[in-house]
Design a protein around this motif. Structure first.
Motif, PDB file in Angstrom:
ATOM      1  N   VAL A 134      48.017 115.401 122.936  1.00  0.00           N
ATOM      2  CA  VAL A 134      48.728 116.182 121.919  1.00  0.00           C
ATOM      3  C   VAL A 134      48.795 117.622 122.419  1.00  0.00           C
ATOM      4  O   VAL A 134      47.760 118.241 122.699  1.00  0.00           O
ATOM      5  CB  VAL A 134      48.033 116.124 120.550  1.00  0.00           C
ATOM      6  CG1 VAL A 134      48.696 117.090 119.578  1.00  0.00           C
ATOM      7  CG2 VAL A 134      48.080 114.705 119.985  1.00  0.00           C
ATOM      8  N   VAL A 135      50.014 118.138 122.556  1.00  0.00           N
ATOM      9  CA  VAL A 135      50.229 119.528 122.967  1.00  0.00           C
ATOM     10  C   VAL A 135      50.521 120.344 121.710  1.00  0.00           C
ATOM     11  O   VAL A 135      51.494 120.067 121.006  1.00  0.00           O
ATOM     12  CB  VAL A 135      51.405 119.651 123.962  1.00  0.00           C
ATOM     13  CG1 VAL A 135      51.573 121.109 124.411  1.00  0.00           C
ATOM     14  CG2 VAL A 135      51.188 118.740 125.168  1.00  0.00           C
ATOM     15  N   VAL A 136      49.669 121.329 121.421  1.00  0.00           N
ATOM     16  CA  VAL A 136      49.814 122.144 120.220  1.00  0.00           C
ATOM     17  C   VAL A 136      50.041 123.598 120.614  1.00  0.00           C
ATOM     18  O   VAL A 136      49.289 124.145 121.433  1.00  0.00           O
ATOM     19  CB  VAL A 136      48.557 122.057 119.322  1.00  0.00           C
ATOM     20  CG1 VAL A 136      48.677 122.996 118.125  1.00  0.00           C
ATOM     21  CG2 VAL A 136      48.354 120.627 118.840  1.00  0.00           C
ATOM     22  N   GLU A 137      51.076 124.204 120.041  1.00  0.00           N
ATOM     23  CA  GLU A 137      51.277 125.624 120.274  1.00  0.00           C
ATOM     24  C   GLU A 137      50.161 126.418 119.612  1.00  0.00           C
ATOM     25  O   GLU A 137      49.849 126.216 118.442  1.00  0.00           O
ATOM     26  CB  GLU A 137      52.623 126.094 119.708  1.00  0.00           C
ATOM     27  CG  GLU A 137      52.851 127.582 119.928  1.00  0.00           C
ATOM     28  CD  GLU A 137      54.077 128.130 119.220  1.00  0.00           C
ATOM     29  OE1 GLU A 137      54.272 129.355 119.261  1.00  0.00           O
ATOM     30  OE2 GLU A 137      54.825 127.333 118.626  1.00  0.00           O
ATOM     31  N   GLU A 138      49.538 127.317 120.379  1.00  0.00           N
ATOM     32  CA  GLU A 138      48.440 128.145 119.878  1.00  0.00           C
ATOM     33  C   GLU A 138      49.023 129.404 119.252  1.00  0.00           C
ATOM     34  O   GLU A 138      49.275 130.404 119.919  1.00  0.00           O
ATOM     35  CB  GLU A 138      47.533 128.530 121.048  1.00  0.00           C
ATOM     36  CG  GLU A 138      46.238 129.197 120.649  1.00  0.00           C
ATOM     37  CD  GLU A 138      45.152 128.200 120.334  1.00  0.00           C
ATOM     38  OE1 GLU A 138      44.782 128.117 119.144  1.00  0.00           O
ATOM     39  OE2 GLU A 138      44.675 127.507 121.248  1.00  0.00           O
ATOM     40  N   PHE A 139      49.263 129.336 117.930  1.00  0.00           N
ATOM     41  CA  PHE A 139      49.861 130.486 117.268  1.00  0.00           C
ATOM     42  C   PHE A 139      49.395 130.546 115.817  1.00  0.00           C
ATOM     43  O   PHE A 139      50.123 130.226 114.897  1.00  0.00           O
ATOM     44  CB  PHE A 139      51.386 130.418 117.349  1.00  0.00           C
ATOM     45  CG  PHE A 139      52.084 131.689 116.922  1.00  0.00           C
ATOM     46  CD1 PHE A 139      51.825 132.892 117.561  1.00  0.00           C
ATOM     47  CD2 PHE A 139      52.987 131.670 115.877  1.00  0.00           C
ATOM     48  CE1 PHE A 139      52.463 134.058 117.160  1.00  0.00           C
ATOM     49  CE2 PHE A 139      53.637 132.835 115.476  1.00  0.00           C
ATOM     50  CZ  PHE A 139      53.371 134.033 116.118  1.00  0.00           C
ATOM     51  N   LEU A 140      48.115 130.906 115.636  1.00  0.00           N
ATOM     52  CA  LEU A 140      47.537 131.059 114.294  1.00  0.00           C
ATOM     53  C   LEU A 140      47.657 129.793 113.453  1.00  0.00           C
ATOM     54  O   LEU A 140      47.900 129.855 112.255  1.00  0.00           O
ATOM     55  CB  LEU A 140      48.199 132.235 113.566  1.00  0.00           C
ATOM     56  CG  LEU A 140      48.080 133.607 114.248  1.00  0.00           C
ATOM     57  CD1 LEU A 140      48.915 134.640 113.503  1.00  0.00           C
ATOM     58  CD2 LEU A 140      46.634 134.055 114.315  1.00  0.00           C
ATOM     59  N   ASN A 141      47.475 128.636 114.097  1.00  0.00           N
ATOM     60  CA  ASN A 141      47.597 127.358 113.392  1.00  0.00           C
ATOM     61  C   ASN A 141      46.485 126.388 113.787  1.00  0.00           C
ATOM     62  O   ASN A 141      46.752 125.254 114.189  1.00  0.00           O
ATOM     63  CB  ASN A 141      48.952 126.719 113.685  1.00  0.00           C
ATOM     64  CG  ASN A 141      49.191 126.513 115.181  1.00  0.00           C
ATOM     65  OD1 ASN A 141      48.823 127.358 116.002  1.00  0.00           O
ATOM     66  ND2 ASN A 141      49.789 125.399 115.546  1.00  0.00           N
ATOM     67  N   PRO A 142      45.206 126.805 113.701  1.00  0.00           N
ATOM     68  CA  PRO A 142      44.117 125.934 114.188  1.00  0.00           C
ATOM     69  C   PRO A 142      44.050 124.572 113.521  1.00  0.00           C
ATOM     70  O   PRO A 142      43.573 123.610 114.134  1.00  0.00           O
ATOM     71  CB  PRO A 142      42.852 126.759 113.895  1.00  0.00           C
ATOM     72  CG  PRO A 142      43.258 127.796 112.901  1.00  0.00           C
ATOM     73  CD  PRO A 142      44.695 128.082 113.183  1.00  0.00           C
ATOM     74  N   ALA A 143      44.545 124.424 112.286  1.00  0.00           N
ATOM     75  CA  ALA A 143      44.491 123.116 111.615  1.00  0.00           C
ATOM     76  C   ALA A 143      45.299 122.060 112.366  1.00  0.00           C
ATOM     77  O   ALA A 143      44.990 120.864 112.307  1.00  0.00           O
ATOM     78  CB  ALA A 143      45.002 123.242 110.179  1.00  0.00           C
ATOM     79  N   HIS A 144      46.333 122.477 113.107  1.00  0.00           N
ATOM     80  CA  HIS A 144      47.167 121.520 113.826  1.00  0.00           C
ATOM     81  C   HIS A 144      46.435 120.879 115.007  1.00  0.00           C
ATOM     82  O   HIS A 144      46.885 119.856 115.526  1.00  0.00           O
ATOM     83  CB  HIS A 144      48.446 122.206 114.320  1.00  0.00           C
ATOM     84  CG  HIS A 144      49.425 122.476 113.221  1.00  0.00           C
ATOM     85  ND1 HIS A 144      50.518 123.293 113.373  1.00  0.00           N
ATOM     86  CD2 HIS A 144      49.469 122.047 111.929  1.00  0.00           C
ATOM     87  CE1 HIS A 144      51.196 123.354 112.246  1.00  0.00           C
ATOM     88  NE2 HIS A 144      50.574 122.602 111.347  1.00  0.00           N
ATOM     89  N   LYS A 145      45.319 121.459 115.406  1.00  0.00           N
ATOM     90  CA  LYS A 145      44.546 120.840 116.494  1.00  0.00           C
ATOM     91  C   LYS A 145      43.954 119.508 116.058  1.00  0.00           C
ATOM     92  O   LYS A 145      43.582 118.686 116.888  1.00  0.00           O
ATOM     93  CB  LYS A 145      43.440 121.792 116.948  1.00  0.00           C
ATOM     94  CG  LYS A 145      43.969 123.051 117.629  1.00  0.00           C
ATOM     95  CD  LYS A 145      42.846 123.932 118.155  1.00  0.00           C
ATOM     96  CE  LYS A 145      43.437 125.137 118.887  1.00  0.00           C
ATOM     97  NZ  LYS A 145      42.381 125.994 119.474  1.00  0.00           N
ATOM     98  N   ALA A 146      43.882 119.300 114.740  1.00  0.00           N
ATOM     99  CA  ALA A 146      43.348 118.032 114.230  1.00  0.00           C
ATOM    100  C   ALA A 146      44.282 116.860 114.533  1.00  0.00           C
ATOM    101  O   ALA A 146      43.863 115.699 114.440  1.00  0.00           O
ATOM    102  CB  ALA A 146      43.107 118.136 112.726  1.00  0.00           C
TER     103      ALA A 146
END
Length: 517
Positions: A134-146
């Motif tokens: 899963v590739v997640v953009e790191e932009f003030l959205n830590p919940a999306h790492k789940a």
């Protein structure tokens, strides 16, 4: 010959990864962010991987090779456009930096939840699918790492900027506050004493805001939208690698842990043929062309009327043609040498030999594309990381900068003339471009390689630094400092007591001698 052929086939299979299932999560409603995410995911699909992309934008021309699926966050772009009209970016600089950070934190919590509670995403979450990465953009959205934990996948973070306070702590990357400024402050690595004080105070404020407000809010989002959602701190530090949209040709050099990979400029493609109308315009510009754009997120049509008129008055005096990315059908008071377009293929325009100067807001993508093509720049930063980018442009000698608040006809005219007549700016731009291109492989090839590396090596746990397993007081050696301090106090106390005893003994003996005599 047969042996050589077999050996070559073995090498090919050894260096390639099976067709992996890869999910990309790019929630930001800014098209510039999407350009980066979609460029990477398209390359992965063309490499033969099974790609799924969550974003507010859909791909009109999906890659022909591989598998590519869009999960579109419908309606989010329209909501964003309405909010932009309410929050004029040209007045944003009037706000204090602390208020801007707090506002951004609240805005990104809402944007993170907007993606999680979207019907299309909820279907995917409850689909029972599995992904390899899963590739997640790191932009003030830590919940999306789940998403990575939920789908049993390895996590890859994509930072649309270089190493910064939003990504460093998650991989244990050192951030010496003495020369690594927060990008929102717009300082260079050569900070004054006062700037270092403010940088340190801002770091403490930002970390406090994260731990006492931002992180708890995102923890609630994970528990709310993911079945059996993990604890936030179990996913925050779980990235296998961090891909950074940075490079030494565009960013200040800073320390990296092994997990952090520079891929700055990976979105830049080789120049394509321009549309006929634009090509004719650029080819026939005998005195050259000045290209003016404030990027995809900032609408120049929202700028104050008096500033717009000042720009037009200045441009009217130039012998060069001016191509202005203007979002409306008409530009009142437009002189004959100013031409407007709602959208332009920026990379292809910057590659044209008749373009002499780029007037830009100094967004990172525009700055990178400028360096790629070796183009002199006049930066007019509006906010965010643009102030820092503008200072980098000036420090590296391939452009000049004017703050939006200081924009006047005299300043604009003087800077444009200097950039057009002084050949050192173009030469420095070409030098910087040479540094950008001097790599063993392209940045996109680097990005794809490292994602496949993560798959081949089971998440690459060997890249994890020990800092991630230390409590904060051990990381900053506070226990050691406390021990040395206490030990020093004890030693000093014993020393003082010993001196006191010796002094008493000396006085006592001297007194006894005096008394007996």
């Amino acid at each position: 010959m047969k042996t050589i052929l077999i050996f070559a086939i073995i090498l090919v299979f050894r260096n390639n990864v099976h067709s992996a299932k890869i999910l990309g999560v790019f929630h930001a409603t800014a098209r510039s962010h999407y350009i980066l995410g979609s460029s990477l995911m398209r390359a992965l699909a063309e490499k033969g991987h099974d790609v799924t992309v969550i974003s507010p934008f859909g791909e009109k021309n999906p890659p022909k090779n591989g598998s590519y699926r869009d999960i579109v966050l419908t309606g989010l772009v329209e909501e964003h456009d309405e909010k932009i009209k309410e929050i004029n970016p040209f007045s944003k600089n009037k706000m204090g930096i602390l208020k801007i950070v707090s506002m951004m934190g609240n805005m990104m919590i809402k944007m993170t939840e907007s993606a999680l509670n979207h019907t299309n995403v909820e279907k995917l979450i409850h689909s029972g699918e599995k992904f390899d990465v899963v590739v997640v953009e790191e932009f003030l959205n830590p919940a999306h790492k789940a998403f990575a934990t939920h789908f049993g996948a390895h996590l890859v973070s994509l930072s649309t900027m270089g190493a910064n306070s939003w990504s460093n702590s998650f991989v244990g990357n050192p951030t010496p506050l003495s020369y690594v400024p927060n990008l929102l402050l717009g300082y260079t690595n050569n900070m004054t004493f006062l700037q270092r004080v403010l940088n340190t105070m801002f770091y403490v404020f930002h970390e406090g805001l994260n731990y006492f407000y931002i992180y708890p809010a995102h923890h609630k989002l994970i528990k709310k939208y993911f079945p059996n959602g993990p604890d936030l701190h179990d996913v925050l530090y779980n990235a296998s690698i961090v891909l950074l949209n940075s490079h030494t040709s565009t960013n200040q050099p800073v320390p990296y842990v092994p997990k952090m990979i520079d891929i700055g400029g990976f979105h830049v493609a080789k120049p394509k043929k321009l549309p006929n109308e634009l090509k004719t315009f650029l080819d026939n510009a005998k005195n050259g062309v000045i290209y003016f754009s404030l990027g995809s997120n900032i609408k120049s049509s929202l700028m104050p009327v008096e500033v717009r008129q000042m720009l037009l008055t200045t441009f009217a005096k130039l012998k060069e043609e001016v191509l202005w990315k203007w979002e409306e059908d008409d530009l009142p008071g437009k002189p004959p040498n100013v031409h407007i377009k709602k959208w332009v293929p920026q990379q292809d325009i910057l590659a044209h030999p008749n373009v002499k100067l780029f007037i830009t807001h100094a967004g990172l993508l525009s700055t990178i594309e400028t360096i790629y093509h070796g183009m002199p720049v006049l930066a007019i930063p509006i906010g965010g990381d643009q102030n820092l980018n503008a200072k980098q442009i000036v420090n590296k000698g391939f452009g000049r900068a004017i703050s939006f608040q200081d924009l006047t006809e005299e300043a604009l005219t003087e800077n444009i003339n200097e950039l057009l007549t002084n050949p050192s700016y173009r030469q420095n731009a070409k030098t910087r471009s040479q540094i950008f291109h001097d790599r063993p492989v392209t940045p996109m090839e680097t990005a794809v390689y490292w994602i496949e590396y993560v798959i081949r090596n089971g998440g690459a746990p060997h890249l994890r630094v020990g800092a991630l397993d230390l409590p904060w007081y051990r990381y900053f050696l506070l226990d050691v400092i406390a021990f040395i301090t206490i030990l020093s106090i004890i030693v000093l106390y014993i020393f003082c007591q010993t001196i006191k005893v010796l002094v008493r003994c000396c006085f006592r003996k001297k007194y006894q001698k005096v008394k007996t005599s």
